[in-house]
Design a protein around this motif. Structure first.
Motif, PDB file in Angstrom:
ATOM      1  N   PHE A 127       0.804  -1.220   0.000  1.00 27.65           N
ATOM      2  CA  PHE A 127       0.000   0.000   0.000  1.00 27.65           C
ATOM      3  C   PHE A 127       0.841   1.276   0.000  1.00 27.65           C
ATOM      4  CE2 PHE A 127      -1.618   3.438   2.690  1.00 27.65           C
ATOM      5  CZ  PHE A 127      -2.720   3.834   1.950  1.00 27.65           C
ATOM      6  N   HIS A 128       1.784   1.403   0.914  1.00 27.39           N
ATOM      7  CA  HIS A 128       2.395   2.708   1.178  1.00 27.39           C
ATOM      8  C   HIS A 128       3.210   3.304   0.026  1.00 27.39           C
ATOM      9  CE1 HIS A 128       1.364   1.918   5.476  1.00 27.39           C
ATOM     10  NE2 HIS A 128       1.187   3.225   5.447  1.00 27.39           N
ATOM     11  N   PRO A 129       4.195   2.595  -0.550  1.00 27.02           N
ATOM     12  CA  PRO A 129       5.008   3.272  -1.581  1.00 27.02           C
ATOM     13  C   PRO A 129       4.230   3.636  -2.832  1.00 27.02           C
ATOM     14  CG  PRO A 129       5.635   0.953  -1.363  1.00 27.02           C
ATOM     15  CD  PRO A 129       4.706   1.253  -0.247  1.00 27.02           C
ATOM     16  N   GLU A 130       3.364   2.720  -3.305  1.00 29.50           N
ATOM     17  CA  GLU A 130       2.644   3.002  -4.540  1.00 29.50           C
ATOM     18  C   GLU A 130       1.570   4.066  -4.321  1.00 29.50           C
ATOM     19  OE1 GLU A 130       2.533   1.568  -8.719  1.00 29.50           O
ATOM     20  OE2 GLU A 130       3.931   2.076  -7.130  1.00 29.50           O
ATOM     21  N   THR A 131       0.916   4.048  -3.158  1.00 28.68           N
ATOM     22  CA  THR A 131      -0.111   5.050  -2.900  1.00 28.68           C
ATOM     23  C   THR A 131       0.511   6.410  -2.621  1.00 28.68           C
ATOM     24  OG1 THR A 131      -1.428   3.266  -1.902  1.00 28.68           O
ATOM     25  CG2 THR A 131      -2.238   5.501  -1.608  1.00 28.68           C
ATOM     26  N   ALA A 132       1.679   6.438  -1.984  1.00 26.39           N
ATOM     27  CA  ALA A 132       2.383   7.706  -1.795  1.00 26.39           C
ATOM     28  C   ALA A 132       2.760   8.315  -3.142  1.00 26.39           C
ATOM     29  CB  ALA A 132       3.634   7.492  -0.944  1.00 26.39           C
ATOM     30  N   LYS A 133       3.043   7.463  -4.099  1.00 30.81           N
ATOM     31  CA  LYS A 133       3.354   7.926  -5.443  1.00 30.81           C
ATOM     32  C   LYS A 133       2.124   8.564  -6.090  1.00 30.81           C
ATOM     33  CE  LYS A 133       6.151   6.031  -9.200  1.00 30.81           C
ATOM     34  NZ  LYS A 133       6.592   4.747  -9.790  1.00 30.81           N
ATOM     35  N   VAL A 134       0.953   7.956  -5.851  1.00 31.53           N
ATOM     36  CA  VAL A 134      -0.302   8.525  -6.346  1.00 31.53           C
ATOM     37  C   VAL A 134      -0.529   9.900  -5.720  1.00 31.53           C
ATOM     38  CG1 VAL A 134      -2.821   8.270  -6.356  1.00 31.53           C
ATOM     39  CG2 VAL A 134      -1.370   6.290  -6.833  1.00 31.53           C
ATOM     40  N   ALA A 135      -0.275  10.018  -4.406  1.00 28.66           N
ATOM     41  CA  ALA A 135      -0.449  11.301  -3.726  1.00 28.66           C
ATOM     42  C   ALA A 135       0.491  12.360  -4.290  1.00 28.66           C
ATOM     43  CB  ALA A 135      -0.209  11.129  -2.222  1.00 28.66           C
ATOM     44  N   GLY A 349       8.854   6.591  -5.689  1.00 29.86           N
ATOM     45  CA  GLY A 349       8.468   5.313  -5.097  1.00 29.86           C
ATOM     46  C   GLY A 349       9.543   4.771  -4.172  1.00 29.86           C
ATOM     47  N   THR A 350      10.803   4.872  -4.599  1.00 27.70           N
ATOM     48  CA  THR A 350      11.912   4.384  -3.783  1.00 27.70           C
ATOM     49  C   THR A 350      12.006   5.149  -2.470  1.00 27.70           C
ATOM     50  OG1 THR A 350      13.133   3.795  -5.786  1.00 27.70           O
ATOM     51  CG2 THR A 350      14.397   3.972  -3.744  1.00 27.70           C
ATOM     52  N   VAL A 351      11.940   6.484  -2.557  1.00 27.96           N
ATOM     53  CA  VAL A 351      12.024   7.311  -1.354  1.00 27.96           C
ATOM     54  C   VAL A 351      10.859   7.025  -0.412  1.00 27.96           C
ATOM     55  CG1 VAL A 351      11.886   9.680  -0.495  1.00 27.96           C
ATOM     56  CG2 VAL A 351      13.369   9.143  -2.417  1.00 27.96           C
ATOM     57  N   SER A 352       9.645   6.950  -0.969  1.00 25.85           N
ATOM     58  CA  SER A 352       8.470   6.698  -0.140  1.00 25.85           C
ATOM     59  C   SER A 352       8.565   5.332   0.526  1.00 25.85           C
ATOM     60  CB  SER A 352       7.198   6.791  -0.980  1.00 25.85           C
ATOM     61  OG  SER A 352       7.080   8.068  -1.578  1.00 25.85           O
ATOM     62  N   GLY A 353       8.959   4.318  -0.267  1.00 23.34           N
ATOM     63  CA  GLY A 353       9.103   2.979   0.295  1.00 23.34           C
ATOM     64  C   GLY A 353      10.170   2.920   1.358  1.00 23.34           C
ATOM     65  N   LEU A 354      11.305   3.606   1.103  1.00 22.23           N
ATOM     66  CA  LEU A 354      12.394   3.624   2.074  1.00 22.23           C
ATOM     67  C   LEU A 354      11.962   4.248   3.389  1.00 22.23           C
ATOM     68  CD1 LEU A 354      15.418   3.344   2.847  1.00 22.23           C
ATOM     69  CD2 LEU A 354      15.774   5.598   1.819  1.00 22.23           C
ATOM     70  N   PHE A 355      11.317   5.411   3.317  1.00 24.76           N
ATOM     71  CA  PHE A 355      10.983   6.125   4.543  1.00 24.76           C
ATOM     72  C   PHE A 355       9.810   5.491   5.283  1.00 24.76           C
ATOM     73  CE2 PHE A 355      14.045   9.064   3.150  1.00 24.76           C
ATOM     74  CZ  PHE A 355      14.397   9.824   4.243  1.00 24.76           C
ATOM     75  N   PHE A 356       8.795   5.030   4.546  1.00 24.86           N
ATOM     76  CA  PHE A 356       7.724   4.315   5.230  1.00 24.86           C
ATOM     77  C   PHE A 356       8.249   3.001   5.803  1.00 24.86           C
ATOM     78  CE2 PHE A 356       4.678   6.938   2.687  1.00 24.86           C
ATOM     79  CZ  PHE A 356       3.954   7.429   3.763  1.00 24.86           C
ATOM     80  N   GLY A 357       9.135   2.327   5.047  1.00 21.73           N
ATOM     81  CA  GLY A 357       9.721   1.092   5.543  1.00 21.73           C
ATOM     82  C   GLY A 357      10.556   1.318   6.785  1.00 21.73           C
ATOM     83  N   LEU A 358      11.356   2.391   6.766  1.00 24.53           N
ATOM     84  CA  LEU A 358      12.152   2.714   7.950  1.00 24.53           C
ATOM     85  C   LEU A 358      11.272   3.049   9.136  1.00 24.53           C
ATOM     86  CD1 LEU A 358      15.020   4.846   6.379  1.00 24.53           C
ATOM     87  CD2 LEU A 358      15.292   2.704   7.636  1.00 24.53           C
ATOM     88  N   ALA A 359      10.162   3.732   8.867  1.00 23.91           N
ATOM     89  CA  ALA A 359       9.247   4.071   9.950  1.00 23.91           C
ATOM     90  C   ALA A 359       8.728   2.806  10.617  1.00 23.91           C
ATOM     91  CB  ALA A 359       8.080   4.902   9.412  1.00 23.91           C
TER      92      ALA A 359
END
Length: 419
Positions: A127-135, A349-359
Motif C-alpha cells: 500500500f504505502h510506496p505506490e499510494t504515496a506515489k499517487v499522492a 516510489g523508492t524514497v516513499s518505500g524507504l521512509f515508510f519502511g524505515l518508519a
C-alpha cells in the motif's frame, strides 16, 4: 488512439493549482482504513496479554514482526514501482491485509498471532510506496499539503487504536477483530477507483519513468544529498522509536501509576495519537508556507521539554502533555518525506518505500527492544528512557535549508542541459 469512452477518473481535469483533491481524499481514506486495521495489533495487546498468556517480550516481537515485514518489503516495492508502476497492486495489497485480519481474530497463541501480523505487514508494504506515489502525482505544486492529506489518514487510523480497545476489544474480546473485515472490503473498493485513475495517468504519459536527474548532480552534490538523507533517516528512526514506546507501553505505565482501568488508559493514548494526526495535517501546508526545515525544527524543539517532563506529571497534566507532544512531534511527519522526495525527485516510489519502511522498522525494533527492557527492568524505566529519544532530532541543524534544496535542483537541471 484514445477515445472519449475512457473513464472520467482517467481523464479528470486537474484543478487550477494542479492539485487533485478527489484523489488525495480517496488515498487518505484508504490510509485511514489501512492504518486502523494495522493499529488493531497494538490495540489488542492489553486483551491478548492475559487471554493468550503472552509476555511483554512476546508482545514486542509481535509488533516487531509487523513492522519488520513492512520495513523490508516497502523499499523493494518502491524501487520496482519506479521502474514499472503497477496500479492494480493497490487493491491486491489490501487483500493480504484482509487475510491477516481474519487470522488475528482466530489466533490461538503466539505463533498464529505472529503469522497473521506478517500478512497485515505485507498488505501495508504494497500500500504505502505506490499510494504515496499517487499522492505525489495528485499534488501539483502543493506537495506539503498533499502529503499532509495523505498521511493524516494514516495517523487518524492509528489514533483509533485506543478507542477500539476501550469500545470494542474490552467488551467483545479478540473476536471483535472480525468487524474490521468490513473496513478491508471498503478499502479494496476505494483502491480500485484509485488504481483506475493512476492507470489513466500512466496511459496519458503523466507519469514518467525514473528520472536521470541524479546524473546531472556533481559528485560533491551527491555526497551532500546522501548526508541529508542519512540525517532524515536518523530523525525518523528516533521519532518512530519514541512513538513505539508511547503506543505500545504508555498505557501499561499509567495503569500501574494511576490505578486506571484499561479503558481509561486508552483514552490518554488516544489523546496523544489524535493530536499527532492533527499535527501531521497542519505540518504539510505550514511547510509549504514557512519551509520544510523550519517545521522539522518546530517538531523537535516543541516536543523535547514536554517529553522529558511527561513521566513525572500527574494524570491530568499528563493528558495535556500527551496532546502537546503528539501535535508537535508529528507536525513533521509528512514534511520529512516531502523533503526527501525533493532531494531525489526522480525516485518517488523508492524514497516513499524507504521512509515508510524505515518508519515501520524503527517502530518494530523499538517495540521489541523496549518490551524486552520492560521485562528485565520496569515499564516506568522504559517510559523515562523514551524521553531521551527525541534528542536525536537536534541533528536537524545539519540539514540544508530550503533555499539550498532549490539551488541543488537548479544546478542539477543546468548540468543536465549542458550534457
Amino acid at each position: 488512439m484514445q477515445t472519449k469512452t475512457n473513464t472520467a477518473a482517467n481523464h479528470a481535469p486537474l484543478a487550477q493549482n494542479g492539485t487533485m483533491f478527489t484523489i488525495l481524499i480517496a488515498v487518505s481514506m484508504v490510509h485511514l482504513l489501512n492504518d486502523t486495521i494495522q493499529a488493531v495489533v497494538p490495540a489488542i495487546f492489553p486483551i491478548v496479554k492475559d487471554s493468550l498468556s503472552l509476555t511483554y517480550t512476546q508482545l514486542g516481537l509481535i509488533a516487531f514482526a509487523l513492522n519488520l515485514t513492512a520495513s523490508i518489503l516497502q523499499p523493494a516495492i518502491g524501487m520496482y514501482s519506479d521502474k514499472k508502476p503497477q496500479p492494480y497492486l493497490l487493491p491486491l495489497g489490501v487483500v493480504a491485509t484482509l487475510l491477516g485480519v481474519l487470522g488475528l481474530a482466530l489466533a490461538t497463541g503466539f505463533w498464529s498471532m505472529l503469522g497473521s501480523v506478517v500478512l497485515v505487514g505485507i498488505g501495508s508494504s504494497v500500500f504505502h510506496p505506490e499510494t504515496a506515489k499517487v499522492a505525489y502525482l495528485a499534488a501539483g505544486a502543493r506537495r506539503g499539503l498533499a502529503q499532509g492529506i495523505f498521511q493524516v489518514g494514516g495517523n487518524a487510523g492509528q489514533a483509533l487504536a485506543p478507542i477500539m480497545t476501550a469500545l470494542i476489544f474490552v467488551p467483545l474480546g479478540q473476536a471483535g477483530i472480525l468487524w474490521f473485515t468490513i473496513l478491508a472490503a471498503i478499502a479494496i473498493a476505494i483502491q480500485m477507483y484509485t488504481a483506475r485513475w493512476y492507470s489513466g495517468r500512466l496511459r496519458s504519459g503523466t507519469v514518467k519513468k525514473r528520472s536521470s536527474q541524479a546524473a546531472g548532480v556533481p559528485v560533491a552534490g551527491r555526497r551532500k544529498i546522501a548526508a541529508a538523507i542519512s540525517i532524515l533517516v536518523l530523525l525518523l528512526t528516533s521519532k518512530m522509536a519514541y512513538l513505539a514506546g508511547m503506543t505500545s507501553f504508555y498505557s501499561f505505565y499509567i495503569i500501574d501509576r494511576f490505578q486506571l482501568s484499561v479503558q481509561e488508559a486508552q483514552w490518554c493514548v488516544f489523546a496523544f495519537l489524535a493530536a499527532g494526526a492533527t499535527g501531521t495535517f497542519f505540518g504539510g501546508p505550514l511547510a509549504d508556507m514557512w519551509g520544510r526545515r523550519n517545521v522539522i525544527w518546530f517538531s523537535i524543539i516543541g516536543a523535547l521539554p514536554f517529553a522529558f517532563l511527561l513521566p513525572y506529571m500527574n494524570f491530568t497534566t499528563s493528558v495535556v502533555f500527551c496532546v502537546i507532544i503528539g501535535f508537535t512531534i508529528m507536525s513533521s511527519g509528512s514534511v520529512n518525506i516531502v523533503y526527501a522526495q525533493e532531494l531525489l525527485p526522480g525516485n518517488i516510489g523508492t524514497v516513499s518505500g524507504l521512509f515508510f519502511g524505515l518508519a515501520f522498522g524503527a517502530g518494530g525494533l523499538g517495540a521489541a527492544a523496549l518490551g524486552a527492557l520492560a521485562d528485565t527492568t520496569s515499564i516506568a524505566y522504559v517510559i523515562k528512557l523514551c524521553a531521551f529519544l527525541p534528542l536525536i532530532g537536534l541533528l536537524t541543524i545539519f540539514l540544508p535549508s530550503d533555499r539550498k534544496l532549490r539551488q541543488w535542483a537548479e544546478e542539477a537541471e543546468q548540468n543536465q542541459i549542458a550534457r
